[in-house]
Scaffold this motif. Structure first.
Motif, PDB file in Angstrom:
ATOM      1  N   ILE A  48      11.322 -21.940 -12.370  1.00  0.00           N
ATOM      2  CA  ILE A  48      10.122 -22.597 -12.892  1.00  0.00           C
ATOM      3  C   ILE A  48      10.156 -24.081 -12.514  1.00  0.00           C
ATOM      4  O   ILE A  48      11.217 -24.706 -12.533  1.00  0.00           O
ATOM      5  N   PHE A  85      -4.543 -21.333 -11.659  1.00  0.00           N
ATOM      6  CA  PHE A  85      -3.675 -21.292 -12.839  1.00  0.00           C
ATOM      7  C   PHE A  85      -4.393 -20.630 -14.009  1.00  0.00           C
ATOM      8  O   PHE A  85      -5.614 -20.702 -14.132  1.00  0.00           O
ATOM      9  N   ASP A  88      -2.674 -20.185 -20.086  1.00  0.00           N
ATOM     10  CA  ASP A  88      -1.378 -20.162 -20.764  1.00  0.00           C
ATOM     11  C   ASP A  88      -0.282 -20.862 -19.956  1.00  0.00           C
ATOM     12  O   ASP A  88       0.835 -21.023 -20.440  1.00  0.00           O
ATOM     13  N   GLN A  89      -0.584 -21.262 -18.728  1.00  0.00           N
ATOM     14  CA  GLN A  89       0.356 -22.052 -17.932  1.00  0.00           C
ATOM     15  C   GLN A  89       0.183 -23.551 -18.188  1.00  0.00           C
ATOM     16  O   GLN A  89       0.935 -24.362 -17.660  1.00  0.00           O
ATOM     17  N   GLN A  91       0.271 -26.045 -21.214  1.00  0.00           N
ATOM     18  CA  GLN A  91       0.736 -26.017 -22.602  1.00  0.00           C
ATOM     19  C   GLN A  91       0.777 -27.423 -23.201  1.00  0.00           C
ATOM     20  O   GLN A  91       1.250 -28.364 -22.567  1.00  0.00           O
ATOM     21  N   GLU A 120       3.163 -25.166 -15.988  1.00  0.00           N
ATOM     22  CA  GLU A 120       4.267 -24.329 -15.496  1.00  0.00           C
ATOM     23  C   GLU A 120       3.888 -23.717 -14.149  1.00  0.00           C
ATOM     24  O   GLU A 120       2.875 -23.036 -14.025  1.00  0.00           O
ATOM     25  N   SER A 151      13.561 -19.772 -16.740  1.00  0.00           N
ATOM     26  CA  SER A 151      12.913 -18.933 -17.743  1.00  0.00           C
ATOM     27  C   SER A 151      13.968 -18.482 -18.753  1.00  0.00           C
ATOM     28  O   SER A 151      15.173 -18.531 -18.486  1.00  0.00           O
TER      29      SER A 151
END
Length: 239
Positions: A48, A85, A88-89, A91, A120, A151
């Motif tokens: 990530i 994207f 939920d990526q 945040q 992310e 992760s």
């Protein structure tokens, strides 16, 4: 002597006896033992990339500061969705609105809103880092820093591997010490985990970096292999 006093004394004597037995038991369990520390380092490839933005706005009222902030965040989110994207990526790390004081007079001169965001990116899509940074800056956000991260699944896997190797190192050391003493290594008495050091790795800190320079620098960030270390302490019987 009153019966209640006798019972109290009996309880105290019983506690003392049990304590002595426990101390003696613990002491005997650690007789003829050796204590060793084992260490290990494993190579980890981040899966990530975390890009961290800050959105700072001001207004004469709390609502005005918040509305300005929300507009920048909305523009940033829309730009990232265009890049492919999912929401939920993107945040929220923290959000706050607070008075902006004139520290000479103590009066409130306005309000500030701060919003910290994390985007992310899968490491295998690191080519998008430059576009993400540019989208944030063009939306009015500031770029704080970029991290290489693992992760939760990979954290667990690498931790297990590092701990296993550290335990093997401790066992090997204990065996060598026992042999050097003319003894044989016996059973394991206890083991404790002293350290497991994983924190996200800082790829680049952008504090104070001009926007144009940040956009160029971000295009050159590529995830690379990092190290995770672990240490355990083990106590073995020797015979």
């Amino acid at each position: 002597m009153e019966k209640s006093v006798q019972i109290t004394l009996l309880i105290i004597v019983g506690v003392v006896v049990l304590t002595l037995i426990l101390i003696n038991s613990l002491g005997s369990s650690y007789k003829n033992t050796i204590s060793v520390s084992g260490t290990a380092t494993v190579k980890a490839m981040p899966d990530i990339v975390g890009v961290y933005f800050n959105v700072d706005t001001q207004g004469t009222t709390a609502n005005e500061a918040g509305d300005k902030n929300s507009e920048i965040v909305r523009n940033l989110t829309d730009s990232l969705i265009v890049l492919g994207f999912e929401e939920d990526q993107i945040q929220t790390q923290s959000y706050n609105i607070y008075p902006d004081y004139n520290y000479q007079t103590g009066a409130i001169k306005g309000y500030k809103a701060t919003h910290s965001l994390r985007v992310e990116i899968p490491a295998n899509q690191s080519a998008k880092i430059g576009a993400v940074v540019a989208a944030g800056l063009d939306s009015g956000a500031g770029i704080s820093y970029i991290n290489f991260e693992l992760s939760q699944e990979n954290q667990n896997n690498y931790k297990a591997e590092a701990m296993k190797l550290a335990a093997q190192d401790a066992t090997s050391k204990a065996s060598g010490v026992a042999e050097g003493l003319g003894k044989k290594l016996g059973s394991l008495v206890s083991v404790s985990i002293d350290d497991y050091n994983y924190v996200p790795w800082l790829a680049r800190d952008f504090a104070g970096v001009p926007a144009a320079e940040a956009k160029v620098a971000a295009t050159n960030i590529v995830p690379s292999e990092q190290e995770i270390s672990a240490r355990v302490t083990a106590v073995f019987k020797i015979r």
